[in-house]
Design a protein around this motif. Sequence first.
Motif, PDB file in Angstrom:
ATOM      1  N   GLY A  35      13.399  -8.269  -7.057  1.00 24.92           N
ATOM      2  CA  GLY A  35      12.969  -9.061  -5.910  1.00 24.92           C
ATOM      3  C   GLY A  35      12.212  -8.239  -4.884  1.00 24.92           C
ATOM      4  O   GLY A  35      11.675  -8.769  -3.920  1.00 24.92           O
ATOM      5  N   LYS A  36      12.179  -6.905  -5.107  1.00 25.91           N
ATOM      6  CA  LYS A  36      11.503  -6.029  -4.144  1.00 25.91           C
ATOM      7  C   LYS A  36      10.187  -5.489  -4.707  1.00 25.91           C
ATOM      8  O   LYS A  36       9.868  -5.685  -5.878  1.00 25.91           O
ATOM      9  CB  LYS A  36      12.418  -4.865  -3.780  1.00 25.91           C
ATOM     10  N   VAL A  37       9.491  -4.794  -3.860  1.00 26.36           N
ATOM     11  CA  VAL A  37       8.254  -4.131  -4.262  1.00 26.36           C
ATOM     12  C   VAL A  37       8.472  -2.634  -4.071  1.00 26.36           C
ATOM     13  O   VAL A  37       9.042  -2.212  -3.060  1.00 26.36           O
ATOM     14  CB  VAL A  37       7.064  -4.586  -3.386  1.00 26.36           C
ATOM     15  N   GLU A  50      11.284  -5.472   0.581  1.00 26.96           N
ATOM     16  CA  GLU A  50      11.305  -6.848   0.076  1.00 26.96           C
ATOM     17  C   GLU A  50       9.952  -7.514   0.275  1.00 26.96           C
ATOM     18  O   GLU A  50       9.645  -8.505  -0.368  1.00 26.96           O
ATOM     19  CB  GLU A  50      12.400  -7.640   0.793  1.00 26.96           C
ATOM     20  N   SER A  51       9.170  -6.936   1.174  1.00 29.93           N
ATOM     21  CA  SER A  51       7.885  -7.553   1.524  1.00 29.93           C
ATOM     22  C   SER A  51       6.713  -6.697   1.071  1.00 29.93           C
ATOM     23  O   SER A  51       6.641  -5.498   1.381  1.00 29.93           O
ATOM     24  CB  SER A  51       7.827  -7.743   3.048  1.00 29.93           C
ATOM     25  N   ILE A  52       5.789  -7.292   0.341  1.00 33.57           N
ATOM     26  CA  ILE A  52       4.578  -6.578  -0.090  1.00 33.57           C
ATOM     27  C   ILE A  52       3.739  -6.177   1.122  1.00 33.57           C
ATOM     28  O   ILE A  52       3.192  -5.073   1.178  1.00 33.57           O
ATOM     29  CB  ILE A  52       3.738  -7.437  -1.100  1.00 33.57           C
ATOM     30  N   LEU A  53       3.682  -7.048   2.120  1.00 36.14           N
ATOM     31  CA  LEU A  53       2.868  -6.751   3.308  1.00 36.14           C
ATOM     32  C   LEU A  53       3.467  -5.581   4.099  1.00 36.14           C
ATOM     33  O   LEU A  53       2.739  -4.677   4.515  1.00 36.14           O
ATOM     34  CB  LEU A  53       2.740  -7.995   4.195  1.00 36.14           C
ATOM     35  N   ASP A  54       4.796  -5.593   4.256  1.00 33.42           N
ATOM     36  CA  ASP A  54       5.457  -4.494   4.966  1.00 33.42           C
ATOM     37  C   ASP A  54       5.296  -3.183   4.206  1.00 33.42           C
ATOM     38  O   ASP A  54       5.054  -2.134   4.798  1.00 33.42           O
ATOM     39  CB  ASP A  54       6.952  -4.792   5.155  1.00 33.42           C
ATOM     40  N   LEU A  56       2.902  -2.285   2.081  1.00 33.54           N
ATOM     41  CA  LEU A  56       1.530  -1.766   2.157  1.00 33.54           C
ATOM     42  C   LEU A  56       1.242  -1.190   3.543  1.00 33.54           C
ATOM     43  O   LEU A  56       0.601  -0.144   3.662  1.00 33.54           O
ATOM     44  CB  LEU A  56       0.520  -2.868   1.794  1.00 33.54           C
ATOM     45  N   ALA A  72       5.841  -4.918  -8.180  1.00 31.69           N
ATOM     46  CA  ALA A  72       6.828  -5.911  -7.751  1.00 31.69           C
ATOM     47  C   ALA A  72       7.791  -6.116  -8.917  1.00 31.69           C
ATOM     48  O   ALA A  72       7.361  -6.401 -10.036  1.00 31.69           O
ATOM     49  CB  ALA A  72       6.140  -7.214  -7.375  1.00 31.69           C
ATOM     50  N   ILE A  73       9.080  -5.929  -8.673  1.00 34.62           N
ATOM     51  CA  ILE A  73      10.084  -6.111  -9.722  1.00 34.62           C
ATOM     52  C   ILE A  73      10.622  -7.545  -9.606  1.00 34.62           C
ATOM     53  O   ILE A  73      11.307  -7.860  -8.639  1.00 34.62           O
ATOM     54  CB  ILE A  73      11.253  -5.103  -9.577  1.00 34.62           C
TER      55      ILE A  73
ATOM     56  N   PHE B  11       9.332  -7.058 -18.381  1.00 34.55           N
ATOM     57  CA  PHE B  11       8.852  -7.622 -17.119  1.00 34.55           C
ATOM     58  C   PHE B  11       9.584  -8.906 -16.742  1.00 34.55           C
ATOM     59  O   PHE B  11       9.987  -9.094 -15.597  1.00 34.55           O
ATOM     60  CB  PHE B  11       7.343  -7.853 -17.260  1.00 34.55           C
ATOM     61  N   LEU B  52      -4.851  -7.022  -2.001  1.00 32.35           N
ATOM     62  CA  LEU B  52      -4.377  -6.538  -0.689  1.00 32.35           C
ATOM     63  C   LEU B  52      -4.307  -5.021  -0.678  1.00 32.35           C
ATOM     64  O   LEU B  52      -4.695  -4.368   0.289  1.00 32.35           O
ATOM     65  CB  LEU B  52      -2.991  -7.118  -0.388  1.00 32.35           C
ATOM     66  N   LYS B 111       1.496 -15.563   5.328  1.00 25.39           N
ATOM     67  CA  LYS B 111       2.449 -14.511   4.954  1.00 25.39           C
ATOM     68  C   LYS B 111       3.412 -14.992   3.862  1.00 25.39           C
ATOM     69  O   LYS B 111       3.668 -14.285   2.889  1.00 25.39           O
ATOM     70  CB  LYS B 111       3.229 -14.057   6.193  1.00 25.39           C
ATOM     71  N   GLU B 115       3.760 -13.417   0.010  1.00 23.28           N
ATOM     72  CA  GLU B 115       5.026 -12.867  -0.504  1.00 23.28           C
ATOM     73  C   GLU B 115       5.454 -13.605  -1.786  1.00 23.28           C
ATOM     74  O   GLU B 115       5.954 -12.991  -2.720  1.00 23.28           O
ATOM     75  CB  GLU B 115       6.133 -12.966   0.549  1.00 23.28           C
ATOM     76  N   LYS B 118       3.677 -12.344  -4.976  1.00 20.79           N
ATOM     77  CA  LYS B 118       3.647 -10.884  -5.183  1.00 20.79           C
ATOM     78  C   LYS B 118       4.018 -10.461  -6.607  1.00 20.79           C
ATOM     79  O   LYS B 118       3.661  -9.377  -7.042  1.00 20.79           O
ATOM     80  CB  LYS B 118       4.546 -10.180  -4.170  1.00 20.79           C
ATOM     81  N   HIS B 119       4.758 -11.314  -7.336  1.00 16.88           N
ATOM     82  CA  HIS B 119       5.163 -10.939  -8.693  1.00 16.88           C
ATOM     83  C   HIS B 119       4.106 -11.277  -9.753  1.00 16.88           C
ATOM     84  O   HIS B 119       4.268 -10.915 -10.914  1.00 16.88           O
ATOM     85  CB  HIS B 119       6.480 -11.633  -9.069  1.00 16.88           C
TER      86      HIS B 119
END
Lengths: 82, 150
Positions: A35-37, A50-54, A56, A72-73, B11, B52, B111, B115, B118-119
């Motif tokens: 669930g995280k990146v 947990e956030s892709i934006l955070d 990066l 991203a897992i 995956f 991004l 946002k 999110e 993202k996967h």
Amino acid sequence: MVKRSEVSETELLERLIEDSKWISENYEELRKYEGKVIAVKNKRIILASESILDLLNELEKKENAAYILVEAIPPKNASFIL
Amino acid sequence: MVKIICHLRKFLRGRYFPFIPFLFKYSRFSGMIEALVDTGSPFTVLSTSDALKLKLPITKMRSGEPVSVAGFRFFNHQLNNVTLVFRTEDGKIFTLSHLKVGVLIPTKIDKKTLEEVKHIPSIIGNDFLEEHRFALHYDPARKLAYLECI
């Protein structure tokens, strides 16, 4: 920080392949980041969020994010057809 | 003959999927990408997350053919003159230039959506395999996958 121009394309590609291979070989262990990146450099997780934006934003403070593997897992039960 | 090794990882749902690493170059944007090799996809696309990461101006890229991926709606925004750089099995650099590659731009950019998608990975699709005469050899039982240029 190593600047992009100081590293050859071949070296970048070598690092990318080694890190990509490391992620694949250790994917079961990386499940704890479900669930995280994560950001991986030189076979090490240098950041997780947990956030892709955070992630990066945080990564950009110390690295050129474009040249870091960001993965991203998906959650264990995630299911989608591409 | 060009042979490019893919890396297999579990995956989704504990199943192996083949990923291929390469350098992506477009205009002043460049970076490291891993893409899922997906013969079921007619398109080769850069994921929203990778866009991004490369700092592509996604808010200015809301155009292109509407496509649905994993239940989300995107514009398949086309980039022209893209270069992809791979490493072959014998350690040589293999470059493909002047390519057309899509970018998955969510039809709604906020946002929450960024999110949620993202996967979804970048994808090397059927178009790439066919146009560049690559065969995908995929043997998940032996954890073996590679692209071979015919």
